[in-house]
Design an enzyme around this catalytic site. Structure first.
Site, PDB file in Angstrom:
ATOM      1  N   HIS A  76       0.830  -1.207   0.000  1.00  0.00           N
ATOM      2  CA  HIS A  76       0.000   0.000   0.000  1.00  0.00           C
ATOM      3  C   HIS A  76       0.860   1.251   0.000  1.00  0.00           C
ATOM      4  O   HIS A  76       1.966   1.274   0.551  1.00  0.00           O
ATOM      5  CB  HIS A  76      -1.006  -0.003   1.161  1.00  0.00           C
ATOM      6  CG  HIS A  76      -0.414   0.027   2.535  1.00  0.00           C
ATOM      7  ND1 HIS A  76      -0.050   1.197   3.165  1.00  0.00           N
ATOM      8  CD2 HIS A  76      -0.138  -0.965   3.415  1.00  0.00           C
ATOM      9  CE1 HIS A  76       0.414   0.932   4.379  1.00  0.00           C
ATOM     10  NE2 HIS A  76       0.375  -0.382   4.557  1.00  0.00           N
ATOM     11  N   ASP A  78      -0.145   4.386   1.097  1.00  0.00           N
ATOM     12  CA  ASP A  78      -0.417   5.399   2.118  1.00  0.00           C
ATOM     13  C   ASP A  78       0.337   5.113   3.408  1.00  0.00           C
ATOM     14  O   ASP A  78       0.818   4.004   3.649  1.00  0.00           O
ATOM     15  CB  ASP A  78      -1.918   5.481   2.403  1.00  0.00           C
ATOM     16  CG  ASP A  78      -2.490   4.183   2.962  1.00  0.00           C
ATOM     17  OD1 ASP A  78      -2.175   3.103   2.411  1.00  0.00           O
ATOM     18  OD2 ASP A  78      -3.260   4.235   3.953  1.00  0.00           O
ATOM     19  N   ASP A 106       6.309   1.239   6.370  1.00  0.00           N
ATOM     20  CA  ASP A 106       4.966   0.663   6.266  1.00  0.00           C
ATOM     21  C   ASP A 106       4.161   1.560   5.326  1.00  0.00           C
ATOM     22  O   ASP A 106       3.590   2.539   5.775  1.00  0.00           O
ATOM     23  CB  ASP A 106       4.335   0.600   7.656  1.00  0.00           C
ATOM     24  CG  ASP A 106       2.952   0.012   7.685  1.00  0.00           C
ATOM     25  OD1 ASP A 106       2.504  -0.518   6.652  1.00  0.00           O
ATOM     26  OD2 ASP A 106       2.295   0.093   8.744  1.00  0.00           O
ATOM     27  N   GLU A 139      -4.973   2.007   2.817  1.00  0.00           N
ATOM     28  CA  GLU A 139      -4.975   0.741   3.563  1.00  0.00           C
ATOM     29  C   GLU A 139      -5.078   0.988   5.064  1.00  0.00           C
ATOM     30  O   GLU A 139      -5.751   0.252   5.783  1.00  0.00           O
ATOM     31  CB  GLU A 139      -3.705  -0.049   3.241  1.00  0.00           C
ATOM     32  CG  GLU A 139      -3.678  -1.469   3.791  1.00  0.00           C
ATOM     33  CD  GLU A 139      -3.087  -1.584   5.198  1.00  0.00           C
ATOM     34  OE1 GLU A 139      -3.186  -2.676   5.796  1.00  0.00           O
ATOM     35  OE2 GLU A 139      -2.536  -0.583   5.710  1.00  0.00           O
ATOM     36  N   GLU A 140      -4.378   2.024   5.519  1.00  0.00           N
ATOM     37  CA  GLU A 140      -4.240   2.238   6.958  1.00  0.00           C
ATOM     38  C   GLU A 140      -5.548   2.604   7.656  1.00  0.00           C
ATOM     39  O   GLU A 140      -5.653   2.485   8.863  1.00  0.00           O
ATOM     40  CB  GLU A 140      -3.199   3.346   7.222  1.00  0.00           C
ATOM     41  CG  GLU A 140      -1.785   2.993   6.803  1.00  0.00           C
ATOM     42  CD  GLU A 140      -1.138   1.928   7.666  1.00  0.00           C
ATOM     43  OE1 GLU A 140      -1.821   1.349   8.537  1.00  0.00           O
ATOM     44  OE2 GLU A 140       0.061   1.662   7.466  1.00  0.00           O
TER      45      GLU A 140
END
Length: 368
Positions: A76, A78, A106, A139-140
């Site tokens: 991802h 973001d 991440d 995603e987060e």
């Protein structure tokens, strides 16, 4: 070991984390990656995502290979907050931020690993499997990019998400489902000094309910948490309304349903006792998945790690990822560690050695 350009890998990773891309603001990084994938020879499609979610877009890319087989690699784009103005620092083989933001490993470590693996394969002239990429937004904050991803674009029957922590060689084959609860408790206002007994304090109702609720670690597969509480305007008013956000997670769907029912029924029963009302919006955020240790997809991944001298291990996790969404949509997906550590904090870091090792894995997997 396969030949990757470690300096180029690190430089690309650093260039990615310097692009602001907190959830909802992924346009700049998505445009950069779409262009970079195109230069590598990928057939790139920008996949629209509802505009109320993000200013960016999902990316699908395909690079046809000469070897039999195909695979989707997904990461991802973001980051969580605080993720703007990231200034990466490299010290003693460790990449971190200067300390006032997250790093963004991440999940830009996953993106960098895939793209350096492809670059190094092309430089070597080696034959490779067909590779598809699925880079997602948002995603987060609920995997909304993956949820809106046009899965019909994907031709492979299996995928690898690069979005976990732990030692390199960690294969997440089991992940929980999550239920999100949004609760509004409505009591009755009254003057707190003149006639408090005529009011119904929504906070008192909530406190009573929560005191009777099983929360935190329920068992080895199930957790529950109250995470957000908002309410009240002044100390001289008996609080008339309170808003709460809670969640439950479990590796077992039956246990998840049982925990959610327990939480909902407790709020409802206690509200009734106090003469209050409660409104509960209960939404399944994502479902659990489990892939067997002897599944062919898992075995191929283990064999690839073994080929680069890493003893891989399967494990479960308490967190969700895009892998949950892809599995529900029929794409067999595991989640691998990139070595990212202390994610979602300003202490986040990743070692250059781990970033290089997961890149070696991608290179090896594609060329075996």
């Amino acid at each position: 070991m396969t030949k990757i350009n470690q300096q180029r890998l690190v430089e690309h990773f650093i260039s990615l984390v310097k692009i602001d891309s907190e959830s909802g603001n992924e346009k700049a990084v998505a445009e950069a990656l779409a262009e970079q994938l195109g230069l590598l020879g990928f057939d790139v499609t920008k996949l629209a995502v509802p505009g109320d979610i993000t200013n960016g877009f999902n990316i699908y890319g395909k690079l046809a290979g000469e070897l039999e087989g195909s695979i989707v690699f997904s990461s991802h784009m973001d980051t969580v907050t605080p993720g703007n103005g990231i200034e990466p620092i490299i010290e003693d083989g460790i990449i971190r931020s200067k300390g006032d933001t997250i790093l963004g490993g991440d999940d830009k470590s996953g993106i960098a690993a895939v793209m350096e693996a492809v670059r190094s394969i092309q430089e070597s002239g080696k034959a490779h499997k067909t590779i598809e990429v699925a880079f997602t937004v948002y995603e987060e904050r609920g995997m909304h990019g993956a949820k809106s991803f046009d899965i019909s674009k994907i031709e492979s029957s299996q995928a690898i998400v690069l979005d976990s922590g732990g030692p390199i060689g960690t294969i997440i084959t089991t992940a929980p489902g999550q239920q999100s609860l949004k609760i509004t408790i409505k009591g009755k206002p009254a003057h707190a000094g003149l006639e408090p007994e005529t009011g119904v304090n929504a906070l008192t109702v909530a406190a009573d309910a929560i005191s009777k609720m099983q929360l935190s670690r329920i068992d080895d597969e199930t957790t529950a948490n109250i995470g957000v509480v908002q309410g009240g305007h002044a100390t001289n008013i008996v609080m008339p309304e309170l808003y709460i956000e809670a969640e439950a997670r479990s590796l077992d769907d039956v246990k998840l349903a049982k925990q959610v029912n327990h939480m909902v029924s407790t709020f409802e029963a206690v509200a009734l006792e106090h003469g209050a009302s409660v409104e509960i919006d209960s939404i399944r955020s994502y479902n659990a998945y489990h892939i067997a240790d002897d599944d062919a997809h898992v075995l191929e991944i283990k064999e690839t790690f073994a080929a680069i001298g890493i003893d891989a291990m399967t494990k479960s996790t308490g967190g969700g990822s895009d892998a949950n969404i892809f599995n529900v949509n029929g794409l067999k997906t595991v989640n691998l560690s990139t070595g990212m550590a202390k994610v979602h904090t300003t202490d986040e870091f990743i070692s250059v050695a781990d970033l290089a090792a997961i890149t070696e894995f991608v290179h090896c997997y594609l060329t075996r």
